[in-house]
Design an enzyme around this catalytic site. Sequence first.
Site, PDB file in Angstrom:
ATOM      1  N   ARG A   1      -5.571  -1.654  -0.636  1.00 42.82           N
ATOM      2  CA  ARG A   1      -5.986  -0.607   0.460  1.00 42.82           C
ATOM      3  C   ARG A   1      -5.429   0.671  -0.289  1.00 42.82           C
ATOM      4  O   ARG A   1      -5.848   1.907  -0.152  1.00 42.82           O
ATOM      5  CB  ARG A   1      -4.780  -0.671   1.564  1.00 42.82           C
ATOM      6  CG  ARG A   1      -5.490  -1.477   2.603  1.00 42.82           C
ATOM      7  CD  ARG A   1      -4.692  -1.816   3.945  1.00 42.82           C
ATOM      8  NE  ARG A   1      -3.491  -2.270   3.668  1.00 42.82           N
ATOM      9  CZ  ARG A   1      -2.573  -2.840   4.636  1.00 42.82           C
ATOM     10  NH1 ARG A   1      -2.629  -2.264   5.891  1.00 42.82           N
ATOM     11  NH2 ARG A   1      -1.357  -3.511   4.674  1.00 42.82           N
TER      12      ARG A   1
ATOM     13  N   CYS B   1       9.769   1.383   3.386  1.00 41.57           N
ATOM     14  CA  CYS B   1      10.658   0.136   3.992  1.00 41.57           C
ATOM     15  C   CYS B   1      11.950   0.732   4.189  1.00 41.57           C
ATOM     16  O   CYS B   1      13.007   0.050   4.589  1.00 41.57           O
ATOM     17  CB  CYS B   1      10.577  -0.773   2.819  1.00 41.57           C
ATOM     18  SG  CYS B   1      11.533  -0.315   1.237  1.00 41.57           S
TER      19      CYS B   1
ATOM     20  N   SER C   1       5.044  -6.983   2.995  1.00 42.07           N
ATOM     21  CA  SER C   1       5.589  -7.201   4.510  1.00 42.07           C
ATOM     22  C   SER C   1       6.318  -8.528   4.522  1.00 42.07           C
ATOM     23  O   SER C   1       6.124  -9.683   3.735  1.00 42.07           O
ATOM     24  CB  SER C   1       4.386  -7.456   5.558  1.00 42.07           C
ATOM     25  OG  SER C   1       3.454  -8.464   5.073  1.00 42.07           O
TER      26      SER C   1
ATOM     27  N   PHE D   1       0.870  -1.342  -0.054  1.00 45.80           N
ATOM     28  CA  PHE D   1       0.011  -0.238   0.109  1.00 45.80           C
ATOM     29  C   PHE D   1       0.730   1.278   0.050  1.00 45.80           C
ATOM     30  O   PHE D   1       0.294   2.254  -0.385  1.00 45.80           O
ATOM     31  CB  PHE D   1      -0.929   0.036   1.279  1.00 45.80           C
ATOM     32  CG  PHE D   1      -0.294   0.422   2.471  1.00 45.80           C
ATOM     33  CD1 PHE D   1      -0.195   1.683   2.946  1.00 45.80           C
ATOM     34  CD2 PHE D   1       0.157  -0.593   3.474  1.00 45.80           C
ATOM     35  CE1 PHE D   1       0.579   2.115   4.036  1.00 45.80           C
ATOM     36  CE2 PHE D   1       0.742  -0.108   4.593  1.00 45.80           C
ATOM     37  CZ  PHE D   1       0.961   1.007   5.060  1.00 45.80           C
TER      38      PHE D   1
ATOM     39  N   LYS E   1      -1.317  -6.871  -9.524  1.00 47.46           N
ATOM     40  CA  LYS E   1      -2.311  -6.898  -8.336  1.00 47.46           C
ATOM     41  C   LYS E   1      -2.157  -5.918  -7.505  1.00 47.46           C
ATOM     42  O   LYS E   1      -0.960  -6.077  -6.537  1.00 47.46           O
ATOM     43  CB  LYS E   1      -1.994  -8.452  -7.657  1.00 47.46           C
ATOM     44  CG  LYS E   1      -3.563  -8.911  -7.282  1.00 47.46           C
ATOM     45  CD  LYS E   1      -3.881  -7.908  -5.803  1.00 47.46           C
ATOM     46  CE  LYS E   1      -3.211  -8.199  -4.635  1.00 47.46           C
ATOM     47  NZ  LYS E   1      -3.353  -7.205  -3.556  1.00 47.46           N
TER      48      LYS E   1
ATOM     49  N   GLU F   1       9.369  -4.639  13.024  1.00 46.34           N
ATOM     50  CA  GLU F   1       8.968  -3.359  12.044  1.00 46.34           C
ATOM     51  C   GLU F   1       7.450  -2.918  12.649  1.00 46.34           C
ATOM     52  O   GLU F   1       6.661  -3.635  12.938  1.00 46.34           O
ATOM     53  CB  GLU F   1       8.626  -4.083  10.820  1.00 46.34           C
ATOM     54  CG  GLU F   1       8.356  -2.741   9.667  1.00 46.34           C
ATOM     55  CD  GLU F   1       8.306  -3.107   8.338  1.00 46.34           C
ATOM     56  OE1 GLU F   1       7.371  -4.228   8.140  1.00 46.34           O
ATOM     57  OE2 GLU F   1       8.776  -2.543   7.386  1.00 46.34           O
TER      58      GLU F   1
HETATM   59  P1  NAD Z   1       1.199  -6.758   2.920  1.00 47.22           P
HETATM   60  O1  NAD Z   1       2.227  -7.782   2.738  1.00 47.22           O
HETATM   61  O2  NAD Z   1       0.190  -6.721   3.801  1.00 47.22           O
HETATM   62  O3  NAD Z   1       0.629  -6.870   1.509  1.00 47.22           O
HETATM   63  C1  NAD Z   1       1.336  -6.808   0.058  1.00 47.22           C
HETATM   64  C2  NAD Z   1       0.764  -7.434  -0.871  1.00 47.22           C
HETATM   65  O4  NAD Z   1       0.529  -8.829  -0.376  1.00 47.22           O
HETATM   66  C3  NAD Z   1      -0.836  -6.988  -1.170  1.00 47.22           C
HETATM   67  O5  NAD Z   1      -1.115  -6.647  -2.464  1.00 47.22           O
HETATM   68  C4  NAD Z   1      -1.624  -7.725  -0.215  1.00 47.22           C
HETATM   69  O6  NAD Z   1      -2.932  -7.943  -0.897  1.00 47.22           O
HETATM   70  C5  NAD Z   1      -1.065  -9.037  -0.313  1.00 47.22           C
HETATM   71  N1  NAD Z   1      -1.336  -9.878   0.725  1.00 47.22           N
HETATM   72  C6  NAD Z   1      -1.380  -9.742   1.942  1.00 47.22           C
HETATM   73  N2  NAD Z   1      -1.522 -10.618   2.931  1.00 47.22           N
HETATM   74  C7  NAD Z   1      -1.414 -11.766   2.114  1.00 47.22           C
HETATM   75  C8  NAD Z   1      -1.428 -13.033   2.505  1.00 47.22           C
HETATM   76  N3  NAD Z   1      -1.523 -13.523   3.600  1.00 47.22           N
HETATM   77  N4  NAD Z   1      -1.195 -13.857   1.463  1.00 47.22           N
HETATM   78  C9  NAD Z   1      -1.061 -13.565   0.310  1.00 47.22           C
HETATM   79  N5  NAD Z   1      -0.932 -12.111  -0.300  1.00 47.22           N
HETATM   80  C10 NAD Z   1      -1.252 -11.283   0.647  1.00 47.22           C
HETATM   81  O7  NAD Z   1       2.041  -5.399   2.831  1.00 47.22           O
HETATM   82  P2  NAD Z   1       1.601  -3.714   3.250  1.00 47.22           P
HETATM   83  O8  NAD Z   1       1.340  -3.579   4.498  1.00 47.22           O
HETATM   84  O9  NAD Z   1       0.724  -3.410   1.927  1.00 47.22           O
HETATM   85  O10 NAD Z   1       3.016  -3.067   2.707  1.00 47.22           O
HETATM   86  C11 NAD Z   1       3.835  -2.744   4.132  1.00 47.22           C
HETATM   87  C12 NAD Z   1       5.044  -3.744   4.092  1.00 47.22           C
HETATM   88  O11 NAD Z   1       5.609  -3.798   2.864  1.00 47.22           O
HETATM   89  C13 NAD Z   1       5.837  -3.046   4.926  1.00 47.22           C
HETATM   90  O12 NAD Z   1       6.402  -4.398   5.791  1.00 47.22           O
HETATM   91  C14 NAD Z   1       7.094  -2.553   4.244  1.00 47.22           C
HETATM   92  O13 NAD Z   1       8.301  -2.649   4.992  1.00 47.22           O
HETATM   93  C15 NAD Z   1       7.087  -3.455   3.099  1.00 47.22           C
HETATM   94  N6  NAD Z   1       7.683  -2.843   1.836  1.00 47.22           N
HETATM   95  C16 NAD Z   1       9.058  -3.298   1.651  1.00 47.22           C
HETATM   96  C17 NAD Z   1       9.725  -2.842   0.501  1.00 47.22           C
HETATM   97  C18 NAD Z   1      10.857  -3.204  -0.216  1.00 47.22           C
HETATM   98  O14 NAD Z   1      11.372  -2.884  -0.965  1.00 47.22           O
HETATM   99  N7  NAD Z   1      11.600  -4.039   0.868  1.00 47.22           N
HETATM  100  C19 NAD Z   1       8.814  -1.626  -0.146  1.00 47.22           C
HETATM  101  C20 NAD Z   1       7.706  -1.215   0.167  1.00 47.22           C
HETATM  102  C21 NAD Z   1       7.025  -1.576   1.269  1.00 47.22           C
END
Ligand code: NAD
Length: 484
Positions: A183, A287, A232, A155, A179, A384
Site C-alpha cells: 500500500r 502503533c 498487524s 504501510f 518487502k 485495535e
Molecule cells: P499488515 O499486517 O496488513 O501488513 C504488514 C505486512 O504484512 C505487509 O508487507 C503485507 O504485505 C504483509 N501481509 C499482509 N497480510 C499478510 C498475510 N496474511 N500473510 C503474510 N503477509 C501478509 O499491517 P499494515 O496494515 O500494513 O500495518 C498496520 C499494522 O502494523 C497495525 O496493526 C500497527 O499497529 C502495526 N504496526 C506495529 C508496529 C510496532 O512496532 N509494533 C509499528 C508499525 C505498525
Amino acid sequence: MQMIDTIRTLTNFIGGAWRPSVSGHFEDVPNPATGAVIACVPFSTGDEVDAAVQAAAHAYPAWRDRPVVERARVMFSYRELLERHFEELATIVTKENGKTIDDARGEVRRGIEVVEFACGMPTLMMGSVLEDVSRGIDSEFTRYPLGVVAGICPFNFPVMIPLWMMPIAIAAGNTFVLKPSERTPQGGARLAELLHDAGLPAGVINVVNGGKDVVDGLLEHADVKAVSFVGSQPVAAYVYKTAAAHGKRVQALGGAKNHIIVMPDADMDKTVAGIMSSAFGAAGERCLAGSVVLAVGDVADELVNRLVAAANDVIVGDGLDSATAMGPVIRPSHRERIEGYVEKGKQEGARVLCGGSRPGGGGYFLKPTIFDGVTPEMTIAKEEIFGPVLGVIRTKTLDDAIAIANRSRFGNASSIFTRSGPAARQYRRQIEAGMIGINVGVAAPMAFFPFSGWKNSFYGDLHATGRDGVEFYTEKKVITSRWA
Ligand code: NAD
C-alpha cells in the site's frame, strides 16, 4: 536512477538493477488524500522472490568479509544522501501514506537516526575476551553476521520502518531483501536505491514487491536466515510461527491498543496537547497511538470537554497543505472498517461526542472521533481500530486504571499524565507495556533503544533497533584457546 514521481509501474531491485516484474498481478497505489493513482505495484512471482534471495546470497560472502569500518563508511555516505533527499522522502511518505508533511519529516528524521546508530557498528559489534578462564586457557566471543535477512514492512511508516532494519543488518555484514507494504511501496524503493548509491556492491540490498505470496516465499526460503516483520497482530503471529517453523530467527512486531492514564493533578494544557497528538497524529495510524484514555477521579469532565473542543478544531485535509493537522486514512476499505468500529461503539452504549463521520472531499478522510462512557468490555476498548478514534473510560483510582490497561492482550505503549512522583513510579513499575511515557503522549524510543513491545504486540526475543537490533542481526562464536 528510478524517478519515483514519473514511474507509474514499480519494479523490483535485484542484484543492483531495477527489473520489471513478469507478474500478471498489479495493484494501483492511490494518494489517499485525493484518490488519484500515483503508482502501480507488482505482486511478484515466486521466481522473483527466489532471484532476490539468490542475489543477496551471492553478494553475502564478499560483503561479510569487507572490514566493518568500510561497511560503516557506507552508512556515513548513506546518511549524507538521506539528508540531501530529505524533502523528497518526506513528500513520498505524505503522498502515499497521507500523514502531514511535518509528520512525514519527523518519520524521515527518526529513520536517519537509525543510520547514525549503525555508523557505530565497529563498536557495536565488538566481542569480549577473558584470559585465563582456566590455567593457560583464554576465552573470547566474537560476533558474525547471519547471511541473507528479510524485512517485511507495514504501510504506516514507509520510510522509518525499513530504516529500523536495513542499516543495522547491512552494517553488521548481512545482505538484505526488503518487502515494502504494497500500500506504500515507494518509500522503501527510494531508500534502497539511495542505499545502493551510497556504495553497496550489487545484491547487498534487494527489493521485491508484493503481498502475502511474497512474504510466504521469504518465510519458506532456505537461504533466508532471519526475518524482521512489522505489521498487524494476526500477521505478526503468523510470520513468527511460520518463520520459526522454517528454522529462521524472527522478530515480529504486531498491533497495539495503547492506554493513556490521566491523573487529577495533571497539567491540563500539556495533557490535552499530548493526547491530541497521540490519538489523532497520522490519523491514529500509529502503533504508538493513544487509543483509550483512562480518566482518573474528577479529571474526566474537564478533560473530555477540552479534548472535544480541540478535536473540533482539527483541520482535516491533504497532508501537503501546511494548514492540515490530520490527513486521510490509508484506503476506503480501512475507512469503512473504522466506521464499523464507530457503529459498534454506539451499539454497545458509548456516546459519540464529536466526529464519527466524513468531512467530505475526495480523499479517505474521517473526522477525529471521541467516545465517552466507554467500558473496558466494549469492542472499541479492546480491539485495535488504527484510525482517529479515541475512547474515554472513567475510573476511580490509579489502581483501577492500571488494572484496566493491564487486561489488554496488547502491550505496546502506554502513557501517564501526572504531577505526582509516587503515581508515576507506581505506574512505571506496574503497567504491562514495553514503551511507556510519563507526561509524554507518544513514547517512541530513539534509535539506540529497543522498540520494545510486550504481550501480543511483539513475537520474538530481540526487539528492533538499539543493541537488540545488533544482537538480532548477528550471532556469537565463543573461542576457547590453549597455547602450551
Ligand atoms: P499488515 O499486517 O496488513 O501488513 C504488514 C505486512 O504484512 C505487509 O508487507 C503485507 O504485505 C504483509 N501481509 C499482509 N497480510 C499478510 C498475510 N496474511 N500473510 C503474510 N503477509 C501478509 O499491517 P499494515 O496494515 O500494513 O500495518 C498496520 C499494522 O502494523 C497495525 O496493526 C500497527 O499497529 C502495526 N504496526 C506495529 C508496529 C510496532 O512496532 N509494533 C509499528 C508499525 C505498525
